[in-house]
Design an enzyme around this catalytic site. Structure first.
Site, PDB file in Angstrom:
ATOM      1  N   LYS A 292       0.836  -1.218   0.000  1.00 31.79           N
ATOM      2  CA  LYS A 292       0.000   0.000   0.000  1.00 31.79           C
ATOM      3  C   LYS A 292       0.865   1.260   0.000  1.00 31.79           C
ATOM      4  CE  LYS A 292      -1.995  -1.087   3.915  1.00 31.79           C
ATOM      5  NZ  LYS A 292      -1.232  -2.316   4.225  1.00 31.79           N
TER       6      LYS A 292
ATOM      7  N   ARG B 143      -9.591   0.977   9.443  1.00 36.00           N
ATOM      8  CA  ARG B 143      -9.097  -0.381   9.664  1.00 36.00           C
ATOM      9  C   ARG B 143     -10.114  -1.257  10.361  1.00 36.00           C
ATOM     10  NH1 ARG B 143      -3.327   0.531   9.099  1.00 36.00           N
ATOM     11  NH2 ARG B 143      -2.168  -1.341   9.489  1.00 36.00           N
TER      12      ARG B 143
ATOM     13  N   ARG C   5      11.696  -5.863   4.242  1.00 36.65           N
ATOM     14  CA  ARG C   5      11.508  -4.420   4.046  1.00 36.65           C
ATOM     15  C   ARG C   5      12.569  -3.604   4.788  1.00 36.65           C
ATOM     16  NH1 ARG C   5       5.883  -1.813   5.201  1.00 36.65           N
ATOM     17  NH2 ARG C   5       6.123  -2.956   7.147  1.00 36.65           N
TER      18      ARG C   5
ATOM     19  N   ARG D 237      11.866  -1.727  10.248  1.00 35.54           N
ATOM     20  CA  ARG D 237      10.834  -1.307  11.193  1.00 35.54           C
ATOM     21  C   ARG D 237      10.768  -2.277  12.362  1.00 35.54           C
ATOM     22  NH1 ARG D 237       5.390   0.219   7.927  1.00 35.54           N
ATOM     23  NH2 ARG D 237       4.458  -1.062   9.569  1.00 35.54           N
TER      24      ARG D 237
ATOM     25  N   ARG E 162       0.117  -8.998  13.290  1.00 33.81           N
ATOM     26  CA  ARG E 162      -0.463  -7.929  12.444  1.00 33.81           C
ATOM     27  C   ARG E 162      -1.375  -8.540  11.384  1.00 33.81           C
ATOM     28  NH1 ARG E 162       4.770  -5.385  10.404  1.00 33.81           N
ATOM     29  NH2 ARG E 162       3.446  -4.124   9.066  1.00 33.81           N
TER      30      ARG E 162
HETATM   31  P1  AP5 Z   1       4.894  -1.591   1.656  1.00 37.27           P
HETATM   32  O1  AP5 Z   1       4.509  -0.738   0.505  1.00 37.27           O
HETATM   33  O2  AP5 Z   1       5.698  -0.979   2.751  1.00 37.27           O
HETATM   34  O3  AP5 Z   1       3.605  -2.350   2.253  1.00 37.27           O
HETATM   35  P2  AP5 Z   1       2.363  -1.800   3.094  1.00 37.27           P
HETATM   36  O4  AP5 Z   1       1.147  -2.465   2.554  1.00 37.27           O
HETATM   37  O5  AP5 Z   1       2.372  -0.304   3.128  1.00 37.27           O
HETATM   38  O6  AP5 Z   1       2.716  -2.448   4.481  1.00 37.27           O
HETATM   39  P3  AP5 Z   1       2.698  -1.856   5.959  1.00 37.27           P
HETATM   40  O7  AP5 Z   1       3.411  -2.877   6.798  1.00 37.27           O
HETATM   41  O8  AP5 Z   1       3.212  -0.454   6.031  1.00 37.27           O
HETATM   42  O9  AP5 Z   1       1.186  -1.884   6.260  1.00 37.27           O
HETATM   43  P4  AP5 Z   1       0.569  -1.906   7.661  1.00 37.27           P
HETATM   44  O10 AP5 Z   1      -0.862  -1.749   7.306  1.00 37.27           O
HETATM   45  O11 AP5 Z   1       0.890  -3.059   8.522  1.00 37.27           O
HETATM   46  O12 AP5 Z   1       1.321  -0.754   8.417  1.00 37.27           O
HETATM   47  P5  AP5 Z   1       0.896   0.717   8.810  1.00 37.27           P
HETATM   48  O13 AP5 Z   1       2.095   1.543   8.674  1.00 37.27           O
HETATM   49  O14 AP5 Z   1      -0.357   1.133   8.127  1.00 37.27           O
HETATM   50  O15 AP5 Z   1       5.670  -2.862   1.040  1.00 37.27           O
HETATM   51  C1  AP5 Z   1       6.197  -3.883   1.885  1.00 37.27           C
HETATM   52  C2  AP5 Z   1       7.544  -4.369   1.318  1.00 37.27           C
HETATM   53  O16 AP5 Z   1       7.298  -5.006   0.055  1.00 37.27           O
HETATM   54  C3  AP5 Z   1       8.552  -3.259   1.034  1.00 37.27           C
HETATM   55  O17 AP5 Z   1       9.847  -3.750   1.310  1.00 37.27           O
HETATM   56  C4  AP5 Z   1       8.419  -2.983  -0.484  1.00 37.27           C
HETATM   57  O18 AP5 Z   1       9.645  -2.532  -1.054  1.00 37.27           O
HETATM   58  C5  AP5 Z   1       8.048  -4.371  -0.989  1.00 37.27           C
HETATM   59  N1  AP5 Z   1       7.171  -4.338  -2.164  1.00 37.27           N
HETATM   60  C6  AP5 Z   1       6.060  -3.560  -2.337  1.00 37.27           C
HETATM   61  N2  AP5 Z   1       5.466  -3.832  -3.509  1.00 37.27           N
HETATM   62  C7  AP5 Z   1       6.216  -4.812  -4.092  1.00 37.27           C
HETATM   63  C8  AP5 Z   1       6.115  -5.541  -5.324  1.00 37.27           C
HETATM   64  N3  AP5 Z   1       5.101  -5.311  -6.187  1.00 37.27           N
HETATM   65  N4  AP5 Z   1       7.043  -6.483  -5.597  1.00 37.27           N
HETATM   66  C9  AP5 Z   1       8.064  -6.743  -4.722  1.00 37.27           C
HETATM   67  N5  AP5 Z   1       8.222  -6.078  -3.550  1.00 37.27           N
HETATM   68  C10 AP5 Z   1       7.294  -5.132  -3.229  1.00 37.27           C
HETATM   69  O19 AP5 Z   1       0.512   0.525  10.351  1.00 37.27           O
HETATM   70  C11 AP5 Z   1       1.483   0.220  11.321  1.00 37.27           C
HETATM   71  C12 AP5 Z   1       0.819   0.153  12.700  1.00 37.27           C
HETATM   72  O20 AP5 Z   1       0.232   1.442  13.037  1.00 37.27           O
HETATM   73  C13 AP5 Z   1      -0.355  -0.836  12.824  1.00 37.27           C
HETATM   74  O21 AP5 Z   1       0.100  -2.149  13.108  1.00 37.27           O
HETATM   75  C14 AP5 Z   1      -1.144  -0.214  13.982  1.00 37.27           C
HETATM   76  O22 AP5 Z   1      -0.539  -0.504  15.213  1.00 37.27           O
HETATM   77  C15 AP5 Z   1      -0.996   1.271  13.718  1.00 37.27           C
HETATM   78  N6  AP5 Z   1      -2.091   1.808  12.879  1.00 37.27           N
HETATM   79  C16 AP5 Z   1      -1.966   2.346  11.628  1.00 37.27           C
HETATM   80  N7  AP5 Z   1      -3.162   2.735  11.159  1.00 37.27           N
HETATM   81  C17 AP5 Z   1      -4.058   2.435  12.137  1.00 37.27           C
HETATM   82  C18 AP5 Z   1      -5.476   2.578  12.224  1.00 37.27           C
HETATM   83  N8  AP5 Z   1      -6.205   3.093  11.230  1.00 37.27           N
HETATM   84  N9  AP5 Z   1      -6.070   2.165  13.365  1.00 37.27           N
HETATM   85  C19 AP5 Z   1      -5.358   1.647  14.390  1.00 37.27           C
HETATM   86  N10 AP5 Z   1      -4.021   1.463  14.356  1.00 37.27           N
HETATM   87  C20 AP5 Z   1      -3.378   1.855  13.232  1.00 37.27           C
END
Ligand code: AP5
Length: 218
Positions: free
Chosen positions: A13, A88, A127, A160, A171
């Site tokens: 994402k 979420r 990552r 991270r 997660r």
């Molecule tokens: P990346 O693009 O970083 O993936 P992502 O989907 O953004 O993954 P996240 O881990 O950031 O999502 P998340 O939802 O767990 O975390 P968030 O920060 O929102 O890609 C991943 C890897 O794959 C990278 O190395 C990239 O290079 C590689 N890649 C990407 N596309 C590729 C492809 N096509 N081919 C090959 N490689 C590829 O949330 C973190 C924490 O914050 C949560 O756990 C929670 O505690 C809190 N939080 C955030 N939002 C909320 C909410 N709304 N409510 C409550 N808690 C929340």
């Protein structure tokens, strides 16, 4: 255009978010990034969010919806935004609906990215973020040139804290129990489009553009 990105941790994402933001010249509001910055600066918000984030749990709805209400204020007019990682759960989606309707706004599309669990694990354990540029990279999937370019700029490749295997599996299970119901929620509103996120980044971007009927702009 107002967009929501849905999908499991690690599905891509953030990566696709940077590309579509640039393509459409709209800002991305990522609750994960806002929260990580708050934790790193040890603000009041950061201190409250830190424990849940380190365990791979969701931060409380009250904290997260307050952030979103604040961030969306300046964007009630304008060309739109991308919400990455929000909502979420159903409660957060209801709060968002209320904020939008109070501003006379609506979501145009909700994009659900999909990927098998074994690929998710590799994406998350591999990552790294470049400390210099903030670029999201991957020790398994990014080219050697891209990884080296970060080091050549004097940056380091940061992992991270929540990208440890046991936290990752929590997660993913929190995603399945809390966020899955949003798929139906947005399907019933006729807003959901699905993108298979398994191909390389540039191909997923093209599929995303097609799913949003944006190919004619490229
Ligand atoms: P990346 O693009 O970083 O993936 P992502 O989907 O953004 O993954 P996240 O881990 O950031 O999502 P998340 O939802 O767990 O975390 P968030 O920060 O929102 O890609 C991943 C890897 O794959 C990278 O190395 C990239 O290079 C590689 N890649 C990407 N596309 C590729 C492809 N096509 N081919 C090959 N490689 C590829 O949330 C973190 C924490 O914050 C949560 O756990 C929670 O505690 C809190 N939080 C955030 N939002 C909320 C909410 N709304 N409510 C409550 N808690 C929340």
């Amino acid at each position: 255009m107002r967009l929501i990105f849905l999908g499991s941790p690690g599905v891509g994402k953030g990566t696709q978010g940077h590309l579509i933001s640039e393509y459409l010249s709209i800002p991305t509001i990522s609750t994960g990034e806002v929260l990580r910055e708050a934790v790193s600066n040890q603000t009041e918000l950061g201190k409250k969010a830190q424990y849940a984030m380190e365990q791979g749990e969701l931060v409380s709805d009250d904290l997260v919806t307050a952030i979103i209400a604040d961030y969306l204020k300046p964007f009630s007019e304008g060309s739109g935004y991308l919400l990455d990682g929000f909502p979420r759960n159903i409660n957060q989606a209801n709060v968002l609906d209320n904020i939008l309707s109070a501003n006379g706004n609506q979501i145009d599309k909700v994009v659900l990215f999909t990927l098998p669990d074994d690929v998710l694990l590799r994406r998350l354990t591999g990552r790294r973020t470049c400390s210099k540029t903030g670029e999201i990279l991957n020790i398994y999937f990014s080219s050697k040139e891209k990884l080296q370019a970060c080091l050549d700029l004097g940056g380091t490749l940061i992992q991270r804290k929540d990208d440890q295997e046991e936290i990752i599996s929590n997660r993913i299970s929190v995603y399945k129990s809390e966020t899955f119901p949003l798929i139906n929620y947005y399907e019933e509103k006729n807003l959901l489009v699905k993108v298979n996120a398994e191909s390389p980044v540039a191909m997923v971007h093209q599929e995303l553009l097609s799913s949003l009927n944006l190919n004619c702009m490229s």
